[in-house]
Design a protein around this motif. Structure first.
Motif, PDB file in Angstrom:
ATOM      1  N   CYS A  62       0.825  -1.199   0.000  1.00 24.97           N
ATOM      2  CA  CYS A  62       0.000   0.000   0.000  1.00 24.97           C
ATOM      3  C   CYS A  62       0.860   1.250   0.000  1.00 24.97           C
ATOM      4  O   CYS A  62       1.760   1.391   0.840  1.00 24.97           O
ATOM      5  CB  CYS A  62      -0.913  -0.004   1.235  1.00 24.97           C
ATOM      6  SG  CYS A  62      -1.982   1.447   1.384  1.00 24.97           S
ATOM      7  N   ASP A  63       0.594   2.147  -0.921  1.00 25.05           N
ATOM      8  CA  ASP A  63       1.237   3.458  -0.931  1.00 25.05           C
ATOM      9  C   ASP A  63       0.333   4.434  -1.656  1.00 25.05           C
ATOM     10  O   ASP A  63      -0.351   4.067  -2.626  1.00 25.05           O
ATOM     11  CB  ASP A  63       2.603   3.416  -1.613  1.00 25.05           C
ATOM     12  CG  ASP A  63       3.464   4.614  -1.231  1.00 25.05           C
ATOM     13  OD1 ASP A  63       4.364   4.450  -0.396  1.00 25.05           O
ATOM     14  OD2 ASP A  63       3.227   5.719  -1.759  1.00 25.05           O
ATOM     15  N   VAL A  64       0.340   5.676  -1.188  1.00 18.04           N
ATOM     16  CA  VAL A  64      -0.503   6.707  -1.798  1.00 18.04           C
ATOM     17  C   VAL A  64       0.039   7.152  -3.144  1.00 18.04           C
ATOM     18  O   VAL A  64      -0.652   7.845  -3.898  1.00 18.04           O
ATOM     19  CB  VAL A  64      -0.643   7.922  -0.857  1.00 18.04           C
ATOM     20  CG1 VAL A  64      -1.286   7.516   0.450  1.00 18.04           C
ATOM     21  CG2 VAL A  64       0.711   8.587  -0.608  1.00 18.04           C
ATOM     22  N   ASP A  65       1.273   6.772  -3.460  1.00 18.92           N
ATOM     23  CA  ASP A  65       1.900   7.143  -4.726  1.00 18.92           C
ATOM     24  C   ASP A  65       2.193   5.862  -5.504  1.00 18.92           C
ATOM     25  O   ASP A  65       3.002   5.030  -5.070  1.00 18.92           O
ATOM     26  CB  ASP A  65       3.194   7.916  -4.476  1.00 18.92           C
ATOM     27  CG  ASP A  65       3.719   8.602  -5.724  1.00 18.92           C
ATOM     28  OD1 ASP A  65       3.462   8.088  -6.829  1.00 18.92           O
ATOM     29  OD2 ASP A  65       4.399   9.645  -5.596  1.00 18.92           O
ATOM     30  N   SER A  66       1.556   5.703  -6.649  1.00 20.46           N
ATOM     31  CA  SER A  66       1.729   4.469  -7.424  1.00 20.46           C
ATOM     32  C   SER A  66       3.150   4.296  -7.926  1.00 20.46           C
ATOM     33  O   SER A  66       3.563   3.178  -8.248  1.00 20.46           O
ATOM     34  CB  SER A  66       0.749   4.443  -8.597  1.00 20.46           C
ATOM     35  OG  SER A  66       0.965   5.540  -9.474  1.00 20.46           O
ATOM     36  N   LYS A  67       3.934   5.384  -7.996  1.00 15.05           N
ATOM     37  CA  LYS A  67       5.336   5.247  -8.394  1.00 15.05           C
ATOM     38  C   LYS A  67       6.080   4.351  -7.413  1.00 15.05           C
ATOM     39  O   LYS A  67       6.913   3.525  -7.822  1.00 15.05           O
ATOM     40  CB  LYS A  67       6.017   6.614  -8.462  1.00 15.05           C
ATOM     41  CG  LYS A  67       5.645   7.444  -9.681  1.00 15.05           C
ATOM     42  CD  LYS A  67       6.461   8.734  -9.713  1.00 15.05           C
ATOM     43  CE  LYS A  67       6.151   9.550 -10.961  1.00 15.05           C
ATOM     44  NZ  LYS A  67       6.928  10.822 -10.995  1.00 15.05           N
ATOM     45  N   ALA A  68       5.793   4.514  -6.130  1.00 15.65           N
ATOM     46  CA  ALA A  68       6.455   3.687  -5.108  1.00 15.65           C
ATOM     47  C   ALA A  68       6.011   2.232  -5.236  1.00 15.65           C
ATOM     48  O   ALA A  68       6.819   1.307  -5.136  1.00 15.65           O
ATOM     49  CB  ALA A  68       6.151   4.228  -3.722  1.00 15.65           C
ATOM     50  N   THR A  69       4.726   2.021  -5.453  1.00  7.03           N
ATOM     51  CA  THR A  69       4.209   0.662  -5.593  1.00  7.03           C
ATOM     52  C   THR A  69       4.782  -0.019  -6.829  1.00  7.03           C
ATOM     53  O   THR A  69       5.142  -1.202  -6.799  1.00  7.03           O
ATOM     54  CB  THR A  69       2.675   0.679  -5.680  1.00  7.03           C
ATOM     55  OG1 THR A  69       2.145   1.510  -4.645  1.00  7.03           O
ATOM     56  CG2 THR A  69       2.100  -0.721  -5.524  1.00  7.03           C
ATOM     57  N   ASP A  70       4.885   0.738  -7.908  1.00  6.73           N
ATOM     58  CA  ASP A  70       5.394   0.176  -9.168  1.00  6.73           C
ATOM     59  C   ASP A  70       6.820  -0.354  -9.027  1.00  6.73           C
ATOM     60  O   ASP A  70       7.223  -1.276  -9.743  1.00  6.73           O
ATOM     61  CB  ASP A  70       5.350   1.229 -10.279  1.00  6.73           C
ATOM     62  CG  ASP A  70       3.928   1.542 -10.730  1.00  6.73           C
ATOM     63  OD1 ASP A  70       3.012   0.749 -10.407  1.00  6.73           O
ATOM     64  OD2 ASP A  70       3.721   2.575 -11.394  1.00  6.73           O
ATOM     65  N   MET A  71       7.595   0.232  -8.102  1.00  8.34           N
ATOM     66  CA  MET A  71       8.993  -0.172  -7.940  1.00  8.34           C
ATOM     67  C   MET A  71       9.145  -1.536  -7.270  1.00  8.34           C
ATOM     68  O   MET A  71      10.204  -2.161  -7.359  1.00  8.34           O
ATOM     69  CB  MET A  71       9.762   0.883  -7.139  1.00  8.34           C
ATOM     70  CG  MET A  71       9.915   2.207  -7.856  1.00  8.34           C
ATOM     71  SD  MET A  71      10.912   3.395  -6.928  1.00  8.34           S
ATOM     72  CE  MET A  71      12.539   2.657  -7.066  1.00  8.34           C
ATOM     73  N   VAL A  72       8.093  -2.005  -6.607  1.00  3.15           N
ATOM     74  CA  VAL A  72       8.233  -3.258  -5.841  1.00  3.15           C
ATOM     75  C   VAL A  72       7.230  -4.343  -6.217  1.00  3.15           C
ATOM     76  O   VAL A  72       7.443  -5.510  -5.892  1.00  3.15           O
ATOM     77  CB  VAL A  72       8.118  -2.984  -4.316  1.00  3.15           C
ATOM     78  CG1 VAL A  72       9.225  -2.063  -3.854  1.00  3.15           C
ATOM     79  CG2 VAL A  72       6.753  -2.395  -3.962  1.00  3.15           C
TER      80      VAL A  72
END
Length: 445
Positions: A62-72
């Motif tokens: 879970c992250d409010v920024d999909s950029k962070a989620t996309d990295m993992v």
């Protein structure tokens, strides 16, 4: 929105989604199913370290920024993806054993408390909370629910710091009268609040990032992803960042509780950012390892620390960039931060550490300084504790007191050069005006 209303809603949600924690036994489980809230720099490190334990199954990200989620997300293809931790907990409550909270400071308590109400074991990044009231509430709830908890102060499990604790408690420098600790980092902002607004990036849910904090327009480069620690509404300044790490060992070694008085020598408050330079002086009640009272001085900012005879090193050497100095009856102990062994100073000269008795007693083995392994150890200790195989060394019962101490120094920055008197029993300042900063209303989002 009052915190009690927020928690009441969380408790109602919990009753609909999971069985009471008392019915559910972690000790019978062989796999720990984890959900990870916050996947930025530290959140990604937390995720990788916990997932390296063979018993961990990552089930939600879970992250409010999909950029962070996309990295993992490609690394954990079976994990479900969320932006709102409330949706995650509501939808996956029965499928999660433990929750890892690695958000900015202002969301630590809201996310953790909701998960704790649902009976989830919690690993939460430091500082434990954004407000003193939250720290006490989290400790109380963890005890009530009998949860496994750990704060993310990884160096707590490093050999160097455990050795310093044993040395101090063995009486190597006698009773300690003063600790001086420092970091030249600058998680402050002496400027005014920015004006205007910028378009919110498509990847970011700005409302969810703000969470329970006051509403504010988005400004590129000012808050997310890198500068929120500098801002009063979201972070806790350098003291809340590096202070937690550097305070940890002296605080633990000297068996300290919360301080009686606090004074912060800093610039006048702006109401927006933390001061860029702070000198915070605490006075603690004595313990078996200290004089009748203990003086603790913290320095941060680019000029930290200020020159002082207590900090003079042999042979004209310079101080380590960050660290702490214990001043005792029989000498001084320097603890650099980090990846360096403590150094004993007696009569202005270094003395070799004699570890014979500590080794003979079994308190320590041979020097073990594999920092990659030691970094993971703190995380793996949490996993093993959840599975009934170990105990956590930085549970919320300890982390809340350390965090409270840190946050009292942060609050003192709003009252420059004024001594604040803290009553631990009532959790109130003698100075009534300072009590307004122990808590804050939660925005409904």
């Amino acid at each position: 929105m009052k915190k009690r209303e927020f928690l009441k809603s969380a408790a109602a949600l919990a009753s609909l989604t999971v069985m009471p924690s008392a019915i559910w036994s972690m000790e019978k489980k062989k796999v720990l199913r984890t959900a990870h809230i916050g996947l930025g720099g530290m959140g990604r490190a937390d995720l990788e370290a916990l997932a390296s334990h063979p018993a961990v199954e990552v089930v939600a990200l879970c992250d409010v920024d999909s950029k962070a989620t996309d990295m993992v997300k490609a690394t954990y293809p079976n994990a479900k993806i969320y932006k709102d931790y409330r949706d995650l907990l509501k939808e996956m409550g029965k499928d999660i054993d433990a929750v890892v909270v690695s958000t900015p400071d202002h969301s630590h308590a809201p996310a953790s408390m909701m998960a704790m109400e649902m009976g989830k074991q919690i690993y939460c990044q430091k500082p434990l909370t954004h407000h003193v009231s939250e720290a006490r509430a989290m400790s109380k709830l963890a005890a009530k629910k009998k949860l496994v908890t750990q704060m993310g102060i990884q160096v707590h499990s490093f050999y160097d710091y455990k050795l310093a604790t044993l040395l101090i408690q063995s009486g190597i420098i006698g009773k300690v009268s003063t600790v001086r600790a420092w970091s030249p980092k600058n998680w402050g902002n002496d400027g005014p609040a920015p004006t205007g607004s910028d378009p919110v990036p498509e990847s970011l849910d700005w409302n969810l990032w703000l969470g329970t904090s006051p509403e504010r327009p988005y400004k590129e480069g000012e808050y997310h992803p890198g500068n929120w620690r500098k801002i009063m509404d979201y972070g806790c300044g350098t003291l809340g960042d590096m202070g937690v790490h550097i305070f940890d060992t002296p605080y633990n070694a000297l068996a300290l509780d919360v301080p009686r008085t606090i004074i912060n020598d800093c610039r006048k408050p702006t109401g927006f950012g933390f001061p860029e330079e702070n000198k915070v002086t605490y006075e603690f009640p004595g313990t078996p390892y200290t004089a009748e009272s203990l003086k603790w001085v913290w320095y941060d900012g680019v000029n930290a620390p200020q020159s002082h005879p207590d900090l003079k090193l042999p042979n004209g050497e310079e101080l380590p960039d960050q660290g702490a100095m214990f001043i005792g009856e029989k000498g001084r102990l320097l603890l650099p931060h980090f990846m360096q062994l403590p150094k004993l100073i007696v009569d202005g000269k270094y003395e070799e550490l004699d570890l014979t008795e500590l080794k003979a007693s079994g308190a320590i083995g041979d020097v073990f300084r594999n920092y990659d392994v030691e970094g993971k150890r703190h995380y793996h200790q949490f996993v093993d504790a959840c599975l009934g195989k170990d105990e956590c060394s930085a549970p919320f019962s300890y982390a809340s007191r350390l965090t409270e101490t840190i946050l009292l120094g942060v609050i003192a920055g709003r009252f420059p050069n004024q001594t604040l008197h803290w009553d631990s029993a009532t959790a109130q300042f003698k100075e009534e005006e300072a009590n307004a900063f122990l808590d804050a209303p939660y925005r409904k989002f």
